[in-house]
Design an enzyme around this catalytic site. Structure first.
Site, mmCIF file in Angstrom:
data_model
loop_
_atom_site.group_PDB
_atom_site.id
_atom_site.type_symbol
_atom_site.label_atom_id
_atom_site.label_comp_id
_atom_site.label_asym_id
_atom_site.label_seq_id
_atom_site.Cartn_x
_atom_site.Cartn_y
_atom_site.Cartn_z
ATOM 1 N N ASP A 201 0.821 -1.219 0.000
ATOM 2 C CA ASP A 201 0.000 0.000 0.000
ATOM 3 C C ASP A 201 0.852 1.264 0.000
ATOM 4 O OD1 ASP A 201 -2.415 -1.641 0.347
ATOM 5 O OD2 ASP A 201 -1.728 -1.884 2.412
ATOM 6 N N HIS B 32 -4.269 -1.820 -6.122
ATOM 7 C CA HIS B 32 -3.746 -0.468 -6.181
ATOM 8 C C HIS B 32 -4.648 0.398 -7.045
ATOM 9 C CE1 HIS B 32 -1.374 -2.790 -9.271
ATOM 10 N NE2 HIS B 32 -1.918 -1.883 -10.026
#
Length: 427
Positions: free
Chosen positions: A13, A41
Protein backbone atom coordinates in the site's frame (compact mmCIF):
# COMPACT_ATOMS: atom_id res chain seq x y z
CA UNK A 1 17.48 -0.54 -22.86
CA UNK A 2 16.48 -0.40 -19.20
CA UNK A 3 14.95 -3.11 -17.05
CA UNK A 4 13.72 -1.63 -13.79
CA UNK A 5 12.07 -3.33 -10.84
CA UNK A 6 9.45 -1.33 -8.94
CA UNK A 7 8.61 -2.79 -5.56
CA UNK A 8 7.05 -1.84 -2.25
CA UNK A 9 9.61 -1.06 0.43
CA UNK A 10 7.31 -1.59 3.42
CA UNK A 11 4.20 -3.73 4.06
CA UNK A 12 2.40 -2.84 0.83
CA UNK A 13 0.00 0.00 0.00
CA UNK A 14 2.93 2.37 -0.63
CA UNK A 15 1.54 3.86 -3.83
CA UNK A 16 3.07 1.40 -6.29
CA UNK A 17 0.08 1.67 -8.63
CA UNK A 18 0.47 5.39 -9.21
CA UNK A 19 4.24 5.21 -9.54
CA UNK A 20 4.21 2.18 -11.84
CA UNK A 21 1.67 3.99 -14.00
CA UNK A 22 3.89 7.08 -14.00
CA UNK A 23 7.05 5.12 -14.87
CA UNK A 24 5.18 3.02 -17.43
CA UNK A 25 4.93 6.08 -19.65
CA UNK A 26 8.51 5.47 -20.79
CA UNK A 27 8.29 1.65 -20.63
CA UNK A 28 7.44 -0.64 -23.51
CA UNK A 29 6.66 -3.71 -21.39
CA UNK A 30 5.15 -3.89 -17.88
CA UNK A 31 5.48 -7.21 -16.04
CA UNK A 32 3.86 -8.62 -12.90
CA UNK A 33 6.20 -11.29 -11.50
CA UNK A 34 4.53 -12.51 -8.29
CA UNK A 35 1.36 -12.47 -6.20
CA UNK A 36 -2.21 -12.63 -7.39
CA UNK A 37 -5.43 -10.69 -7.02
CA UNK A 38 -4.79 -10.26 -3.30
CA UNK A 39 -2.95 -7.05 -4.17
CA UNK A 40 -4.81 -3.86 -4.94
CA UNK A 41 -3.75 -0.47 -6.18
CA UNK A 42 -5.45 2.65 -7.43
CA UNK A 43 -4.38 4.68 -10.45
CA UNK A 44 -5.86 8.13 -11.08
CA UNK A 45 -5.81 9.44 -14.66
CA UNK A 46 -7.44 12.83 -15.06
CA UNK A 47 -10.83 12.56 -13.39
CA UNK A 48 -10.94 8.76 -13.73
CA UNK A 49 -9.94 6.31 -11.01
CA UNK A 50 -8.93 2.74 -11.86
CA UNK A 51 -8.72 0.03 -9.20
CA UNK A 52 -6.49 -2.82 -10.31
CA UNK A 53 -5.74 -6.11 -8.59
CA UNK A 54 -4.12 -8.39 -11.16
CA UNK A 55 -3.63 -6.73 -14.55
CA UNK A 56 -0.39 -4.66 -14.78
CA UNK A 57 -0.73 -0.87 -14.55
CA UNK A 58 0.58 -0.42 -18.10
CA UNK A 59 -2.77 -1.62 -19.42
CA UNK A 60 -4.00 1.99 -19.21
CA UNK A 61 -1.67 2.85 -22.11
CA UNK A 62 -2.50 1.89 -25.69
CA UNK A 63 1.02 0.95 -26.77
CA UNK A 64 2.34 -1.19 -23.88
CA UNK A 65 2.73 -4.95 -23.61
CA UNK A 66 1.47 -6.12 -20.21
CA UNK A 67 2.65 -9.43 -18.83
CA UNK A 68 1.45 -11.77 -16.08
CA UNK A 69 4.56 -13.80 -15.31
CA UNK A 70 4.95 -17.41 -14.28
CA UNK A 71 5.43 -16.32 -10.66
CA UNK A 72 1.87 -14.96 -10.55
CA UNK A 73 -1.02 -17.15 -9.39
CA UNK A 74 -4.02 -16.45 -11.59
CA UNK A 75 -7.67 -16.72 -10.69
CA UNK A 76 -9.36 -16.81 -14.13
CA UNK A 77 -12.64 -15.56 -12.71
CA UNK A 78 -10.93 -12.55 -11.11
CA UNK A 79 -8.88 -11.92 -14.25
CA UNK A 80 -11.89 -11.72 -16.53
CA UNK A 81 -13.88 -9.68 -14.03
CA UNK A 82 -11.03 -7.16 -14.09
CA UNK A 83 -10.82 -7.22 -17.88
CA UNK A 84 -14.59 -6.60 -18.08
CA UNK A 85 -14.26 -3.76 -15.54
CA UNK A 86 -11.49 -2.12 -17.58
CA UNK A 87 -13.34 -2.47 -20.87
CA UNK A 88 -16.46 -0.95 -19.29
CA UNK A 89 -14.26 2.07 -18.49
CA UNK A 90 -13.08 2.26 -22.09
CA UNK A 91 -9.73 0.49 -21.68
CA UNK A 92 -9.08 -2.07 -24.42
CA UNK A 93 -7.54 -5.35 -23.27
CA UNK A 94 -6.40 -7.10 -26.44
CA UNK A 95 -4.16 -10.12 -26.99
CA UNK A 96 -1.49 -7.68 -28.20
CA UNK A 97 -1.66 -5.71 -24.93
CA UNK A 98 -1.91 -8.58 -22.44
CA UNK A 99 0.27 -11.70 -22.26
CA UNK A 100 -0.27 -14.51 -19.75
CA UNK A 101 2.46 -17.00 -18.89
CA UNK A 102 1.70 -20.58 -19.84
CA UNK A 103 3.68 -21.59 -16.74
CA UNK A 104 1.63 -19.56 -14.24
CA UNK A 105 -0.31 -21.49 -11.61
CA UNK A 106 -4.11 -21.31 -11.49
CA UNK A 107 -6.16 -20.45 -8.44
CA UNK A 108 -9.01 -22.94 -8.23
CA UNK A 109 -12.26 -22.77 -6.21
CA UNK A 110 -10.86 -25.22 -3.65
CA UNK A 111 -7.95 -22.86 -2.99
CA UNK A 112 -10.32 -20.08 -1.97
CA UNK A 113 -12.43 -22.42 0.16
CA UNK A 114 -9.43 -23.95 1.94
CA UNK A 115 -7.96 -20.50 2.49
CA UNK A 116 -11.04 -19.52 4.47
CA UNK A 117 -11.44 -22.84 6.30
CA UNK A 118 -7.80 -22.97 7.39
CA UNK A 119 -7.86 -19.36 8.55
CA UNK A 120 -10.97 -20.04 10.62
CA UNK A 121 -9.35 -23.13 12.14
CA UNK A 122 -6.35 -21.04 13.27
CA UNK A 123 -8.64 -19.13 15.62
CA UNK A 124 -6.78 -16.42 17.50
CA UNK A 125 -3.60 -17.40 15.64
CA UNK A 126 -5.01 -16.42 12.24
CA UNK A 127 -2.54 -14.75 9.87
CA UNK A 128 -4.88 -12.24 8.23
CA UNK A 129 -5.24 -13.85 4.81
CA UNK A 130 -7.36 -12.05 2.20
CA UNK A 131 -9.18 -15.32 1.49
CA UNK A 132 -8.37 -15.16 -2.23
CA UNK A 133 -6.73 -18.60 -2.32
CA UNK A 134 -3.21 -17.27 -2.87
CA UNK A 135 -1.45 -19.27 -0.15
CA UNK A 136 -3.09 -22.63 -0.99
CA UNK A 137 -2.27 -22.10 -4.70
CA UNK A 138 1.41 -21.53 -3.90
CA UNK A 139 1.29 -24.56 -1.57
CA UNK A 140 0.12 -26.75 -4.46
CA UNK A 141 2.84 -25.27 -6.65
CA UNK A 142 5.51 -26.21 -4.09
CA UNK A 143 4.19 -29.74 -3.64
CA UNK A 144 3.85 -30.12 -7.43
CA UNK A 145 0.14 -30.80 -7.53
CA UNK A 146 -0.88 -27.40 -8.92
CA UNK A 147 -2.63 -26.84 -12.23
CA UNK A 148 -0.87 -24.47 -14.63
CA UNK A 149 -2.25 -22.31 -17.41
CA UNK A 150 -0.71 -24.67 -19.99
CA UNK A 151 -2.67 -27.56 -18.44
CA UNK A 152 -5.89 -25.61 -18.85
CA UNK A 153 -5.13 -25.28 -22.56
CA UNK A 154 -5.32 -29.10 -22.95
CA UNK A 155 -8.78 -30.34 -22.02
CA UNK A 156 -7.79 -33.96 -21.35
CA UNK A 157 -4.77 -32.97 -19.22
CA UNK A 158 -6.86 -30.49 -17.28
CA UNK A 159 -9.61 -33.05 -16.70
CA UNK A 160 -7.18 -35.59 -15.25
CA UNK A 161 -5.42 -33.10 -12.98
CA UNK A 162 -8.64 -31.48 -11.82
CA UNK A 163 -10.23 -34.83 -10.97
CA UNK A 164 -7.23 -35.83 -8.86
CA UNK A 165 -7.20 -32.47 -7.10
CA UNK A 166 -10.95 -32.48 -6.43
CA UNK A 167 -10.66 -35.94 -4.84
CA UNK A 168 -7.75 -34.85 -2.65
CA UNK A 169 -9.15 -31.45 -1.73
CA UNK A 170 -12.63 -32.76 -0.90
CA UNK A 171 -11.02 -34.94 1.77
CA UNK A 172 -9.41 -31.86 3.28
CA UNK A 173 -12.59 -29.81 2.98
CA UNK A 174 -14.53 -32.54 4.79
CA UNK A 175 -11.88 -32.56 7.51
CA UNK A 176 -12.42 -28.84 8.07
CA UNK A 177 -16.21 -29.23 8.02
CA UNK A 178 -16.78 -27.60 4.65
CA UNK A 179 -19.05 -28.50 1.75
CA UNK A 180 -17.60 -30.77 -0.95
CA UNK A 181 -17.00 -29.44 -4.45
CA UNK A 182 -18.63 -30.75 -7.62
CA UNK A 183 -16.15 -31.81 -10.32
CA UNK A 184 -18.50 -31.33 -13.31
CA UNK A 185 -19.43 -27.79 -12.33
CA UNK A 186 -15.80 -26.66 -11.97
CA UNK A 187 -14.71 -28.51 -15.12
CA UNK A 188 -17.36 -26.75 -17.18
CA UNK A 189 -16.62 -23.34 -15.66
CA UNK A 190 -12.86 -23.57 -16.26
CA UNK A 191 -13.21 -24.89 -19.80
CA UNK A 192 -15.08 -21.69 -20.59
CA UNK A 193 -12.20 -19.73 -19.07
CA UNK A 194 -9.75 -21.72 -21.21
CA UNK A 195 -11.43 -20.61 -24.42
CA UNK A 196 -11.33 -16.97 -23.38
CA UNK A 197 -7.79 -17.10 -22.01
CA UNK A 198 -6.21 -18.92 -24.96
CA UNK A 199 -5.40 -15.82 -27.10
CA UNK A 200 -3.40 -14.27 -24.24
CA UNK A 201 -1.31 -17.34 -23.35
CA UNK A 202 2.35 -17.55 -24.35
CA UNK A 203 5.90 -18.16 -23.11
CA UNK A 204 6.42 -14.77 -21.50
CA UNK A 205 10.15 -15.23 -20.90
CA UNK A 206 10.64 -15.29 -24.67
CA UNK A 207 8.48 -12.17 -25.10
CA UNK A 208 10.51 -10.28 -22.48
CA UNK A 209 13.84 -11.49 -23.87
CA UNK A 210 12.94 -10.53 -27.44
CA UNK A 211 11.79 -7.06 -26.36
CA UNK A 212 15.03 -6.52 -24.44
CA UNK A 213 17.05 -7.52 -27.51
CA UNK A 214 15.21 -4.76 -29.39
CA UNK A 215 16.42 -2.30 -26.71
CA UNK A 216 12.91 -1.87 -25.35
CA UNK A 217 12.32 -0.64 -21.80
CA UNK A 218 10.88 -3.19 -19.37
CA UNK A 219 9.27 -2.39 -16.02
CA UNK A 220 8.80 -5.18 -13.47
CA UNK A 221 5.89 -4.38 -11.16
CA UNK A 222 5.92 -5.89 -7.69
CA UNK A 223 2.83 -6.52 -5.61
CA UNK A 224 2.46 -6.24 -1.82
CA UNK A 225 5.67 -5.06 -0.10
CA UNK A 226 9.15 -6.23 0.82
CA UNK A 227 8.23 -6.86 4.47
CA UNK A 228 5.65 -9.37 3.22
CA UNK A 229 8.29 -11.44 1.41
CA UNK A 230 8.06 -15.17 2.16
CA UNK A 231 11.74 -15.22 3.27
CA UNK A 232 12.58 -11.70 4.44
CA UNK A 233 9.19 -10.57 5.72
CA UNK A 234 7.66 -10.83 9.19
CA UNK A 235 7.05 -14.58 8.83
CA UNK A 236 4.43 -16.08 9.15
CA UNK A 237 2.55 -12.79 8.68
CA UNK A 238 3.67 -12.60 5.07
CA UNK A 239 2.47 -13.43 1.59
CA UNK A 240 3.41 -16.69 -0.16
CA UNK A 241 5.75 -15.33 -2.84
CA UNK A 242 9.01 -13.45 -3.20
CA UNK A 243 8.25 -9.73 -3.16
CA UNK A 244 11.88 -8.55 -3.21
CA UNK A 245 13.83 -7.79 -6.38
CA UNK A 246 15.21 -11.33 -6.57
CA UNK A 247 11.69 -12.58 -7.28
CA UNK A 248 11.87 -11.08 -10.77
CA UNK A 249 14.39 -13.66 -11.96
CA UNK A 250 12.28 -16.69 -11.10
CA UNK A 251 8.88 -15.03 -11.50
CA UNK A 252 9.44 -13.65 -14.99
CA UNK A 253 12.22 -15.82 -16.42
CA UNK A 254 14.80 -13.04 -16.51
CA UNK A 255 18.51 -13.36 -15.70
CA UNK A 256 19.90 -11.12 -12.92
CA UNK A 257 22.37 -9.42 -15.26
CA UNK A 258 19.47 -8.09 -17.34
CA UNK A 259 18.13 -5.95 -14.48
CA UNK A 260 19.53 -2.41 -14.58
CA UNK A 261 17.91 -0.94 -11.46
CA UNK A 262 15.48 -1.42 -8.60
CA UNK A 263 13.23 1.31 -7.21
CA UNK A 264 11.66 1.04 -3.76
CA UNK A 265 8.33 2.78 -3.21
CA UNK A 266 8.15 4.04 0.38
CA UNK A 267 5.32 5.87 2.06
CA UNK A 268 6.45 8.90 4.12
CA UNK A 269 5.01 7.10 7.15
CA UNK A 270 4.30 3.41 7.70
CA UNK A 271 1.11 1.36 7.35
CA UNK A 272 0.15 -2.27 7.60
CA UNK A 273 -3.05 -4.27 7.00
CA UNK A 274 -3.92 -7.24 9.17
CA UNK A 275 -1.94 -8.96 11.87
CA UNK A 276 1.80 -9.02 12.43
CA UNK A 277 4.51 -7.00 14.17
CA UNK A 278 4.65 -3.25 13.58
CA UNK A 279 7.26 -1.55 15.82
CA UNK A 280 6.26 2.07 15.08
CA UNK A 281 2.48 1.59 15.16
CA UNK A 282 0.53 4.47 16.71
CA UNK A 283 -2.51 3.36 18.69
CA UNK A 284 -3.51 6.88 19.71
CA UNK A 285 -5.08 9.96 18.12
CA UNK A 286 -1.95 10.50 16.03
CA UNK A 287 -2.41 7.12 14.36
CA UNK A 288 -6.07 7.90 13.69
CA UNK A 289 -5.11 11.28 12.23
CA UNK A 290 -2.68 9.61 9.81
CA UNK A 291 -5.34 7.07 8.82
CA UNK A 292 -7.99 9.68 8.08
CA UNK A 293 -5.69 12.18 6.36
CA UNK A 294 -4.11 9.47 4.24
CA UNK A 295 -7.40 7.63 3.53
CA UNK A 296 -5.75 4.43 4.73
CA UNK A 297 -8.24 1.73 3.83
CA UNK A 298 -7.39 -1.33 1.72
CA UNK A 299 -8.33 -1.40 -2.00
CA UNK A 300 -8.86 -5.17 -1.97
CA UNK A 301 -10.34 -5.75 1.49
CA UNK A 302 -11.59 -2.31 2.59
CA UNK A 303 -9.93 -2.96 5.94
CA UNK A 304 -8.60 0.00 7.92
CA UNK A 305 -4.81 0.09 7.78
CA UNK A 306 -2.72 0.30 10.91
CA UNK A 307 -0.63 3.49 10.87
CA UNK A 308 2.63 4.61 12.44
CA UNK A 309 5.74 6.72 12.05
CA UNK A 310 8.28 6.07 9.31
CA UNK A 311 10.60 3.17 10.16
CA UNK A 312 14.01 3.77 8.61
CA UNK A 313 15.29 0.41 9.87
CA UNK A 314 12.82 -1.25 7.51
CA UNK A 315 13.84 0.94 4.56
CA UNK A 316 17.53 0.29 5.18
CA UNK A 317 16.84 -3.46 5.22
CA UNK A 318 14.82 -3.30 2.00
CA UNK A 319 17.49 -1.24 0.25
CA UNK A 320 20.12 -3.82 1.16
CA UNK A 321 18.16 -6.97 0.27
CA UNK A 322 16.85 -5.70 -3.07
CA UNK A 323 19.90 -3.64 -4.02
CA UNK A 324 17.75 -0.55 -4.46
CA UNK A 325 19.16 2.14 -6.72
CA UNK A 326 16.69 4.74 -5.45
CA UNK A 327 13.59 5.39 -3.37
CA UNK A 328 10.33 6.98 -4.44
CA UNK A 329 8.70 8.64 -1.42
CA UNK A 330 4.91 8.89 -1.57
CA UNK A 331 2.16 10.57 0.45
CA UNK A 332 4.46 13.13 2.03
CA UNK A 333 1.54 15.54 1.56
CA UNK A 334 -0.30 13.61 4.31
CA UNK A 335 2.25 14.83 6.87
CA UNK A 336 1.41 18.51 6.30
CA UNK A 337 -0.08 20.02 9.46
CA UNK A 338 1.80 17.89 11.99
CA UNK A 339 3.77 20.01 14.50
CA UNK A 340 6.32 17.27 15.09
CA UNK A 341 7.16 14.23 12.99
CA UNK A 342 9.13 11.23 14.20
CA UNK A 343 11.20 8.63 12.38
CA UNK A 344 12.53 5.39 13.82
CA UNK A 345 16.33 5.09 13.53
CA UNK A 346 16.85 1.93 15.59
CA UNK A 347 15.38 -0.50 18.08
CA UNK A 348 16.20 -0.91 21.76
CA UNK A 349 16.81 -4.64 22.19
CA UNK A 350 18.35 -6.43 25.18
CA UNK A 351 19.95 -3.26 26.51
CA UNK A 352 21.45 -2.06 23.23
CA UNK A 353 20.34 -0.23 20.11
CA UNK A 354 20.24 -2.21 16.86
CA UNK A 355 19.66 -0.95 13.31
CA UNK A 356 18.58 -4.21 11.68
CA UNK A 357 15.30 -6.12 11.50
CA UNK A 358 15.31 -9.32 13.65
CA UNK A 359 14.09 -12.56 12.06
CA UNK A 360 12.43 -13.84 15.24
CA UNK A 361 9.00 -12.45 16.05
CA UNK A 362 9.78 -13.02 19.72
CA UNK A 363 12.88 -10.82 19.43
CA UNK A 364 10.98 -8.25 17.40
CA UNK A 365 8.30 -8.07 20.09
CA UNK A 366 10.99 -6.97 22.56
CA UNK A 367 12.19 -4.17 20.29
CA UNK A 368 11.21 -0.63 21.21
CA UNK A 369 11.61 2.02 18.51
CA UNK A 370 14.24 4.73 18.97
CA UNK A 371 12.92 7.95 17.47
CA UNK A 372 14.44 11.09 16.03
CA UNK A 373 12.03 14.02 16.02
CA UNK A 374 11.69 16.59 13.24
CA UNK A 375 9.79 19.86 12.98
CA UNK A 376 6.75 19.56 10.75
CA UNK A 377 5.30 21.98 8.21
CA UNK A 378 1.92 23.65 7.98
CA UNK A 379 1.66 24.41 4.29
CA UNK A 380 -0.07 22.00 1.94
CA UNK A 381 2.42 20.68 -0.60
CA UNK A 382 -0.11 19.08 -2.95
CA UNK A 383 0.51 21.85 -5.51
CA UNK A 384 4.31 21.64 -5.40
CA UNK A 385 5.79 20.60 -8.75
CA UNK A 386 9.52 20.96 -8.02
CA UNK A 387 11.84 20.02 -5.18
CA UNK A 388 12.54 23.72 -4.58
CA UNK A 389 8.85 24.35 -3.86
CA UNK A 390 8.83 21.90 -0.93
CA UNK A 391 8.98 23.38 2.60
CA UNK A 392 12.47 23.38 4.11
CA UNK A 393 11.41 20.99 6.88
CA UNK A 394 10.11 18.51 4.29
CA UNK A 395 13.50 18.63 2.54
CA UNK A 396 15.27 17.94 5.86
CA UNK A 397 12.96 14.97 6.41
CA UNK A 398 13.72 13.56 2.96
CA UNK A 399 17.45 14.11 3.42
CA UNK A 400 17.34 12.00 6.59
CA UNK A 401 15.85 9.10 4.62
CA UNK A 402 18.66 9.29 2.06
CA UNK A 403 21.43 9.52 4.66
CA UNK A 404 20.17 6.70 6.88
CA UNK A 405 19.48 4.23 4.07
CA UNK A 406 22.46 5.30 1.94
CA UNK A 407 20.03 5.38 -0.99
CA UNK A 408 19.05 8.43 -3.01
CA UNK A 409 15.47 9.62 -3.51
CA UNK A 410 14.59 9.93 -7.19
CA UNK A 411 10.91 10.92 -7.01
CA UNK A 412 8.62 12.52 -4.43
CA UNK A 413 4.85 12.10 -4.78
CA UNK A 414 2.64 14.84 -3.32
CA UNK A 415 -0.77 13.45 -4.29
CA UNK A 416 -2.61 10.66 -6.13
CA UNK A 417 -2.64 12.25 -9.60
CA UNK A 418 -0.01 11.75 -12.28
CA UNK A 419 0.98 15.43 -12.30
CA UNK A 420 1.49 15.47 -8.51
CA UNK A 421 4.94 13.97 -9.02
CA UNK A 422 8.28 15.67 -8.38
CA UNK A 423 11.32 14.23 -10.14
CA UNK A 424 14.35 14.81 -7.92
CA UNK A 425 16.97 12.90 -9.91
CA UNK A 426 17.65 9.89 -12.09
CA UNK A 427 16.07 6.58 -11.12
Amino acid sequence: MSAFVVLGAQWGDEGKGKMTDYLAETADVVVRFQGGNNAGHTVVVGDKEYKLHLVPSGILYEDKINVLGNGVVIDPKALFEEINYLEDLGVKVTKEKLKVSDRAQLIMPYHRILDGLKEKARGKNDIGTTGKGIGPAYTDKAERSGIRVCDLMHKDVFEEKLRQNINDKNELIRLYGGEELDFDKIFEEYNAYADRMRPYVTDISVIIYDEMKKNKNVLFEGAQGSLLDIDYGTYPYVTSSSTVAGGVCTGAGVGPTAITGAVGIAKAYTTRVGKGPFPTELLDEMGEKLREKGHEYGVTTGRARRCGWLDLVILKSTARISGLTSFVVTKIDTLAGFDKIKVCTGYEFDGKVIDYFPASLEDLAKCKPVYEEFDGWDDSIADARSYEELPENAKIYLKKIEEFTDTKISIVSVGPKRDQTIVVGEI
